[in-house]
Structure formats: C-alpha cells, structure tokens
Design an enzyme around this catalytic site. Structure first.
Site, PDB file in Angstrom:
ATOM      1  N   ASP A  51      40.971  44.023  39.832  1.00 45.01           N
ATOM      2  CA  ASP A  51      40.283  44.538  41.005  1.00 45.01           C
ATOM      3  C   ASP A  51      39.068  45.369  40.608  1.00 45.01           C
ATOM      4  O   ASP A  51      38.867  45.690  39.437  1.00 45.01           O
ATOM      5  CB  ASP A  51      41.232  45.417  41.828  1.00 45.01           C
ATOM      6  CG  ASP A  51      42.405  44.635  42.390  1.00 45.01           C
ATOM      7  OD1 ASP A  51      42.227  43.450  42.702  1.00 45.01           O
ATOM      8  OD2 ASP A  51      43.496  45.223  42.519  1.00 45.01           O
ATOM      9  N   TYR A 109      49.863  44.951  31.229  1.00 44.23           N
ATOM     10  CA  TYR A 109      48.943  45.985  31.677  1.00 44.23           C
ATOM     11  C   TYR A 109      49.405  47.335  31.150  1.00 44.23           C
ATOM     12  O   TYR A 109      50.603  47.566  30.963  1.00 44.23           O
ATOM     13  CB  TYR A 109      48.898  46.052  33.207  1.00 44.23           C
ATOM     14  CG  TYR A 109      48.187  44.904  33.878  1.00 44.23           C
ATOM     15  CD1 TYR A 109      46.861  45.023  34.280  1.00 44.23           C
ATOM     16  CD2 TYR A 109      48.852  43.706  34.137  1.00 44.23           C
ATOM     17  CE1 TYR A 109      46.211  43.970  34.914  1.00 44.23           C
ATOM     18  CE2 TYR A 109      48.204  42.645  34.759  1.00 44.23           C
ATOM     19  CZ  TYR A 109      46.883  42.787  35.154  1.00 44.23           C
ATOM     20  OH  TYR A 109      46.247  41.749  35.762  1.00 44.23           O
TER      21      TYR A 109
END
Length: 247
Positions: A51, A109
């Site tokens: 994002d 992540y």
C-alpha cells in the site's frame, strides 16, 4: 529471457506497488526504467502488492526481455534510471515458467515499532513511533501473536469493501521480539488480505494496551466484521521483507 529482480524501496513518496491512474507507483517507476534500458515497453509482475507508504526490503518482480543481459550489468542499467529511494538489489536469470507472484511459496513482512517519548530521527518514516503512549504489556502481545497463528477467518482483518468471498488465510508464523525501545513483529504466510498485516498489528496493539482481551481477539478470528476490529497501524512501520520460492 525470463528475469527476476529483488527490489528495495522507501514507500512514502509512492501510491503503492501497483500501477494506478493519476498516482505514481513503484511498478510504474521500474517499468519506465526497464523501457529505457530495453527500448520497448516491459510489464513486470510483483510477488505482492504494498500500500501507499509501505516499504520493501525484498520485493521480487519478474519480467521478460528479448535481449539477454548479464545480470550485474542489467542491475546497473536499471538503477541508473531509478530514483534514489527505489533500488534493484539483485538480478537473476530464471526458468521460463517462473512467475514472481504465482511461484511464491510464502511472503514475509516485518513491522517495526518504536516505543518511547523520543525517537531517533533517522528512523522517521521507517517505524511506527508510539510517542507518549502507554507501554505495551509484552506478555499479552506475545499471547495475541500466538493466537493469530494458524488458519482463521480474517474478515475482521481486511479493508472494508475489499474482502474476498473466501477470507480464510493461514498464518505460518507470527513472532514478536524486542530490544530496548524497538519491537519487531514478523509475519509469514502464503497470502494476505488487503491491509491484513497492518490490522493484525492494530489488534495486537489493542491487546497489549489492555483495551481489549484475548476473548475479543478469538471472536475476531471466528469471522467478525471489520467494524469490530481495532485500528489499522500506520503504513510507515511495515516492510515487505522476503519472498520464499522453491529451491
């Protein structure tokens, strides 16, 4: 020739990974550099989307070029046309059937959190600085991470309006470690929902602050609505860290 590249970038100046109208994306920047190198339009496939504001240490993308390049020379040529906050770290020749997205086994992540009244300035935009907030209960944070591991209905962990018909995902591992004021949360899975990692962090934050309890978290993992969940953690602390492929 089929190529794969490992990419690192700082996400604060970009709309995210994927090409979007009226916004500058990481994908667009790299495809533009490749077009200048190859002389033709090149479409790349990323291992995962990030994002706006999310960083990457080890994003992977694949693409085809008519010409055969020596990997190190191709890396040098691509980086010549890239801004300083986006860098191709490695270039590989890969088999014809390799696809950065569909060949990926797992994606990892890391989320970086700085606790404390003051944060070193070099960490600005790279961590979530919880300035002036109540300290975390690390035992509760670890219990929340352990509970989120495994296969669950993550509907409450997905951005409203972008949740697929099948919101079940399997978290292979979710770990937290701390040193001084810095906490790092690592999460690994084959795939994620939109905003899923940042919402996981927001829910762990809520548990660690005592705002909600583990029974509440258990209800979320059973398929509650997003409105029942906690905040979405800031994008700046999130890093797309690694993609794992078959050897």
């Amino acid at each position: 020739m089929n190529y794969a590249i490992k990419i690192s970038y700082v996400g604060r100046n970009y709309s995210g990974w994927q090409v979007q109208p009226d916004a500058v994306s990481i994908q667009e920047i790299i495809e533009g550099a490749l077009e200048k190198v190859a002389g033709d339009k090149v479409r790349i496939t990323g291992a995962g989307r990030t994002d706006k504001g999310v960083n990457a240490w080890g994003q992977v993308a694949s693409f085809r070029l008519e010409k055969i390049f020596v990997p190190d020379k191709l890396r040098l040529a691509i980086n010549f046309y890239l801004p300083e906050d986006v860098r191709v770290m490695k270039v590989f020749h890969v088999p014809d059937d390799f696809n950065a997205r569909y060949s990926a086994m797992t994606r990892e992540y890391k989320y970086f959190i700085w606790h404390g009244a003051v944060c070193p300035p070099m960490l600005n935009n790279f961590v979530w600085w919880r300035k002036g907030q109540k300290p975390w209960n690390m035992d509760l944070a670890k219990q929340a991470c352990e509970m989120i591991q495994g296969r669950h209905n993550f509907k409450a962990f997905c951005r409203v309006g972008e949740c697929p018909d099948d919101p079940f995902r399997t978290i292979d591992s979710l770990r937290i470690r701390s040193r001084g004021n810095l906490s790092i949360i690592s999460v690994k899975a084959q795939s994620f929902l939109t905003n899923m990692v940042r919402i996981i962090i927001g829910n762990v934050n809520s548990i660690a602050l005592g705002k909600n309890n583990l029974a509440w978290l258990n209800d979320l993992l059973a398929g509650s609505e997003r409105s029942e969940s906690a905040m979405t953690a800031p994008a700046c602390g999130l890093w797309f860290w690694r993609v794992n492929y078959k050897a």
